[in-house]
Design an enzyme around this catalytic site. Structure first.
Site, PDB file in Angstrom:
ATOM      1  N   ASN A 153      29.767 -46.730  80.158  1.00  0.00           N
ATOM      2  CA  ASN A 153      30.417 -45.662  79.393  1.00  0.00           C
ATOM      3  C   ASN A 153      29.902 -45.608  77.956  1.00  0.00           C
ATOM      4  OD1 ASN A 153      31.564 -47.916  78.245  1.00  0.00           O
ATOM      5  ND2 ASN A 153      33.680 -47.431  78.787  1.00  0.00           N
ATOM      6  N   HIS A 193      29.811 -48.193  75.817  1.00  0.00           N
ATOM      7  CA  HIS A 193      30.411 -49.129  74.852  1.00  0.00           C
ATOM      8  C   HIS A 193      29.378 -50.144  74.367  1.00  0.00           C
ATOM      9  CE1 HIS A 193      31.953 -52.049  78.262  1.00  0.00           C
ATOM     10  NE2 HIS A 193      30.797 -52.470  77.812  1.00  0.00           N
TER      11      HIS A 193
HETATM   12  C1  F6R Z   1      29.496 -58.352  76.299  1.00  0.00           C
HETATM   13  C2  F6R Z   1      29.522 -57.017  75.707  1.00  0.00           C
HETATM   14  C3  F6R Z   1      29.412 -55.789  76.535  1.00  0.00           C
HETATM   15  C4  F6R Z   1      28.236 -55.851  77.522  1.00  0.00           C
HETATM   16  C5  F6R Z   1      28.149 -54.571  78.353  1.00  0.00           C
HETATM   17  C6  F6R Z   1      27.008 -54.620  79.348  1.00  0.00           C
HETATM   18  O1  F6R Z   1      29.632 -59.354  75.314  1.00  0.00           O
HETATM   19  O2  F6R Z   1      29.659 -56.917  74.531  1.00  0.00           O
HETATM   20  O3  F6R Z   1      29.254 -54.671  75.693  1.00  0.00           O
HETATM   21  O4  F6R Z   1      27.062 -56.044  76.807  1.00  0.00           O
HETATM   22  O5  F6R Z   1      29.358 -54.362  79.025  1.00  0.00           O
HETATM   23  O6  F6R Z   1      27.271 -55.635  80.265  1.00  0.00           O
HETATM   24  P1  F6R Z   1      26.169 -56.091  81.342  1.00  0.00           P
HETATM   25  O7  F6R Z   1      25.079 -56.726  80.568  1.00  0.00           O
HETATM   26  O8  F6R Z   1      26.888 -57.066  82.221  1.00  0.00           O
HETATM   27  O9  F6R Z   1      25.734 -54.860  82.048  1.00  0.00           O
END
Ligand code: F6R
Length: 251
Positions: A145, A147
């Site tokens: 999304n 974030h």
């Molecule tokens: C984790 C964080 C999140 C992840 C994001 C992507 O500390 O800050 O913003 O970086 O959700 O997660 P992955 O890498 O598992 O796709």
């Protein structure tokens, strides 16, 4: 590695995760040398950084990069999980990185998750970052999304470290780290987008087809302020490293 032309945030497409991890590890090593080992790293959890942490552990074991004067600040932590819960971000960082290297135990920092006077604890956390000289190099992943950290869509670009309500889509995506999906906390503490933008360098890793739609919206769409990743357009030294699957909708 191919540099994508005409993107609002510099973007590099890599054949696989490995070259991106080597490149980012090289960058950390160069800054580490430049600052005689006294650097401040901002770190992320999740699937995207695991290979980079493996590469840094390998360099520690084979080439002896000394982490004993390195300070780290993690982006986020769940509320309501004991620190030794296997899905806590503290546990993740020790499992994938810290316990295989020589970080000083007092040099690794996680956002406060106390239930009393959290706002004051968050302000102190921000002060600790400043007292260390600010973050030299910040690693980020991106949620489907958009974030960054746990700053969900709609988070102000000048937000600071605070408690946040997790989006249902984030809870679902992260349920893979828990035995039971109901166990995923509803709240977390995250560095704010403003806090993240204060770092001197921002590096984003995004791999796999699930990241393709949000990257298309950010890199080919308008500067939509409700998407946290768009905040990086305002940073002078931000870059995205993405694989072909994540780049699939960029044309
Ligand atoms: C984790 C964080 C999140 C992840 C994001 C992507 O500390 O800050 O913003 O970086 O959700 O997660 P992955 O890498 O598992 O796709």
């Amino acid at each position: 590695m191919q540099s994508l032309p005409d993107t609002p945030i510099p973007t590099f497409v890599v054949d696989s995760q490995e070259p991106a991890n080597v490149l980012l590890a090289d960058e950390i090593a160069a800054i580490h040398t430049e600052h005689a080992g006294r650097i401040v790293l901002g770190l992320a959890t999740g699937s995207s950084p695991i290979g980079l942490y493996r590469e840094l552990v390998r360099r520690f074991q084979e080439d002896w990069i000394d982490f004993s004067f390195v300070q780290t600040f993690n982006l986020d932590e769940y509320m309501g999980l004991p620190a030794d819960h296997p899905a806590s971000y503290r546990a993740f960082m020790f499992e994938h990185f810290f316990e295989h290297t020589n970080f000083g135990p007092r040099h690794v920092h996680f956002p406060p998750t106390v239930t009393e006077d959290l706002d004051a604890a968050c302000s102190r956390w921000e002060e600790t970052i400043s007292a260390c000289g600010g973050i030299d190099w910040q690693l980020l992943g991106v949620g489907r999304n958009g974030h960054i950290g746990f700053n969900e869509p709609g988070s102000p670009f000048d937000s600071r470290t605070r408690r946040i309500e997790l989006a249902e889509s984030t809870r679902t995506a992260n349920s893979r780290f828990f035995q039971d999906a109901d166990e995923v906390p509803h709240q977390a503490v995250t560095m704010g987008i403003g806090t993240i933008l204060d770092a001197k360098r921002l590096r984003v890793l995004a791999f796999g087809e699930t990241k393709a739609p949000i990257l298309e919206r950010v890199l080919r769409g308008d500067d939509d302020p409700s998407i946290p990743l768009n905040a990086l357009r305002r940073h002078p030294d931000a870059a995205l490293y993405i694989d072909a699957a994540a780049a699939a909708q960029l044309g």
